[in-house]
Design an enzyme around this catalytic site. Structure first.
Site, mmCIF file in Angstrom:
data_model
loop_
_atom_site.group_PDB
_atom_site.id
_atom_site.type_symbol
_atom_site.label_atom_id
_atom_site.label_comp_id
_atom_site.label_asym_id
_atom_site.label_seq_id
_atom_site.Cartn_x
_atom_site.Cartn_y
_atom_site.Cartn_z
ATOM 1 N N SER A 235 -22.635 -16.588 -22.325
ATOM 2 C CA SER A 235 -22.530 -15.143 -22.531
ATOM 3 C C SER A 235 -21.936 -14.424 -21.321
ATOM 4 C CB SER A 235 -23.903 -14.556 -22.843
ATOM 5 O OG SER A 235 -24.821 -14.921 -21.842
ATOM 6 N N ASP B 234 -28.339 -5.589 -19.084
ATOM 7 C CA ASP B 234 -29.609 -5.859 -19.766
ATOM 8 C C ASP B 234 -30.466 -6.670 -18.801
ATOM 9 O OD1 ASP B 234 -28.468 -8.370 -19.877
ATOM 10 O OD2 ASP B 234 -27.991 -8.274 -22.022
ATOM 11 N N HIS C 56 -27.641 -9.975 -17.919
ATOM 12 C CA HIS C 56 -26.190 -9.965 -17.729
ATOM 13 C C HIS C 56 -25.732 -8.873 -16.772
ATOM 14 C CE1 HIS C 56 -26.857 -11.839 -21.759
ATOM 15 N NE2 HIS C 56 -26.108 -12.743 -21.177
#
Ligand code: NAG
Ligand code: NAG
Length: 372
Positions: free
Chosen positions: A51, A335, A338
Site C-alpha cells: 500500500s 491514517d 501510511h
C-alpha cells in the site's frame, strides 16, 4: 527494421505524452508557451510493493486494504481518491516525477498497451513477500503474483515493440524498478500471531531469514525478467506507526521497540543481499534504500506530528468520508499506517538524492538512473 521499430516506439511515446497534454501539436512553440520539460532520465519505471505504492490495483478486489474513498486523495490532482493510501502522491509518484517522467505510472489493473512502455505499477495493499501475508484483510496481489504480472507485461511490451527481443531487452535494462515491500510481513503477519502462524513458530531472526530467502529468489526472478536498475526499499520503523503504538504498551518509549528490533534483523540483511547481486549477476545495479535513515529528519526539516491525520477504523485506515486534519503538511501519517504526501515527498527526495551516506547504498536513485 530496427529503424521502423524505433519509429513505432517513438510514436507510442509521443502518443503517451500527448495524453498528458505536454506536447502541443498545433502551432509552433512561441514565447508564451510554457518551457519544454527536460527529457526524462529513464524511459520507464516499474513499481512493485504494497500500500505504500499501490495506485489503484486493489480498487476492484475484495479486500479491506483499499483506499478508493474519501478522504484518501484529498490533495491529489482533482481531489480524487485513486486507490493511493495517502492524501496525495505516493513515494513512487514522487520518484517518477524526479526521474522526469510525466504524469503517473498506471496500475496494472487498468494499464493500456499505449501506456506500457512508460512502466506499470503492480503495488497492492496488504501484499507481502510471503503469499500468506495480509490474508485476513482479503484479496491482494502478493509479490510472487506481481512478478507473474510483470512477465505478462514484458511479453505485451515485446509484442508492441514488434517482437524484436533484443530491442525490448535493451529497453527494459534502462528502466528503473522500485521494490517496496515487507512491511505487511510484519504488520499483517508476524505481529498478528492470533491470525497468522509465523509469529507462533519463528523467532524474529528465523523469520527475518525466511523472508530474506524468499525475497532473494523474487529479486532474482525480476533480474531474469530483464530488470537491471533495481532499488530495494528497506522496511520502515513500523513500531513507530500510530497503528502499532495503539496496539502495544510502549512502556513510555515513543515507539514499540520489539517491533523495530525485529524489522531491523530483516533490514540488516538487505545491503549484503544487494551487494551479492551486484557481484554475481552481470550488469546488475541493485541498491538499498534505508527507510530508517531517510525518515530521520535532517536539521532544518520542519518537524512533523506523529498523530494520524484522519479518524481511523480498527484496521488503521481512514473512516470513509471522515474529516481529515486541516494541517496535512505538518503531519507524518495520514491514517494509522501510511505517510502523508508531505512525508512521501521527503522520503522520495532522499531516495533520489541521498542526504547522508546511510540513505542509499551503494547508489541513490539518481545515480541508478545514470548507469549505462
Ligand atoms: C502563442 O501561444 C498562445 C497560447 O499558447 C496563443 O494564445 C497565441 O496565439 C500564440 N501566439 C502565436 C504568435 O503563435
Ligand atoms: C539505516 O540507517 C540507520 C541510520 O539512520 C542505521 O542505524 C542502520 O544501520 C541503517 N541500516 C542498514 C541496513 O544499513
Amino acid at each position: 527494421m530496427a529503424n521502423k521499430l524505433n519509429l513505432l516506439f517513438r510514436v507510442l511515446v509521443i502518443a503517451t505524452l500527448m495524453q498528458f497534454g505536454t506536447i502541443s501539436v498545433i502551432g509552433q512553440p512561441n514565447v508564451t508557451d510554457p518551457p519544454r520539460p527536460p527529457p526524462p532520465k529513464v524511459p520507464c519505471t516499474f513499481v512493485f510493493g504494497d500500500s505504500l505504492v499501490d495506485d489503484g490495483n486493489n480498487n476492484d478486489l475484495n479486500t479491506r486494504a483499499k483506499f478508493n474513498y474519501a478522504p484518501y486523495g484529498i490533495d491529489f490532482p482533482g481531489r480524487r481518491a485513486t486507490g493511493r493510501a495517502t492524501n496525495g502522491r505516493t513515494i513512487a509518484d514522487f520518484i517518477t516525477q524526479l526521474l522526469g517522467l510525466l504524469g503517473f505510472i498506471p496500475p496494472y489493473a487498468t494499464v493500456t498497451d499505449e501506456q506500457i512502455p512508460r512502466g506499470v505499477n503492480y503495488g497492492s495493499g496488504g501484499a507481502g513477500i510471503l503469499d500468506d501475508t495480509g490474508r485476513k484483510l482479503g484479496d491482494r496481489i502478493d509479490l510472487n503474483h506481481q512478478l507473474l504480472r510483470h512477465a505478462i507485461i514484458v511479453s505485451r511490451l515485446k509484442r508492441l515493440q514488434g517482437n524484436d527481443k533484443t530491442f525490448t531487452e535493451e529497453y527494459l535494462k534502462k528502466c528503473i524498478y522500485l521494490v517496496d515491500i515487507g512491511s505487511n510481513d510484519y504488520i499483517n503477519n508476524y505481529f498478528m500471531p492470533n491470525d497468522y502462524i509465523a509469529g507462533r513458530i519463528y523467532t524474529p531472526p528465523q523469520f527475518a531469514s525466511k523472508l530474506i530467502e524468499k525475497y532473494s529468489q523474487q529479486l532474482k526472478k525480476l533480474y531474469d525478467l530483464g530488470a537491471r536498475k533495481i532499488a530495494v526499499f528497506g522496511v520502515g520503523l513500523l513500531g513507530c506507526t500510530p497503528f502499532e503504538r495503539a496496539r502495544y504498551d510502549t512502556k513510555g518509549a515513543p515507539c514499540v521497540e520489539p517491533i523495530n528490533n525485529a524489522v531491523k534483523l530483516f533490514n540488516d540483511q538487505l545491503p549484503p543481499l544487494v551487494d551479492g547481486f551486484n557481484r554475481d549477476y552481470p550488469g546488475a545495479s541493485f541498491t538499498f534504500i534505508n527507510m530508517t535513515s531517510i525518515s530521520t529528519p535532517l536539521e532544518g526539516d520542519p518537524p512533523l506530528s506523529f498523530d494520524p491525520c484522519c479518524p481511523t477504523n480498527s484496521d488503521g485506515l481512514c473512516i470513509q468520508d471522515s474529516m481529515p486534519c486541516p494541517n496535512r503538511d505538518m503531519t507524518a501519517f495520514f491514517d494509522d499506517l501510511h505517510p502523508t504526501q508531505v512525508a512521501n515527498g521527503r522520503l522520495a527526495a532522499r531516495s533520489y538524492k541521498k542526504a547522508t551516506p546511510m540513505d542509499a547504498r551503494p547508489f541513490d536513485i539518481s545515480q541508478l538512473a545514470e548507469k549505462p
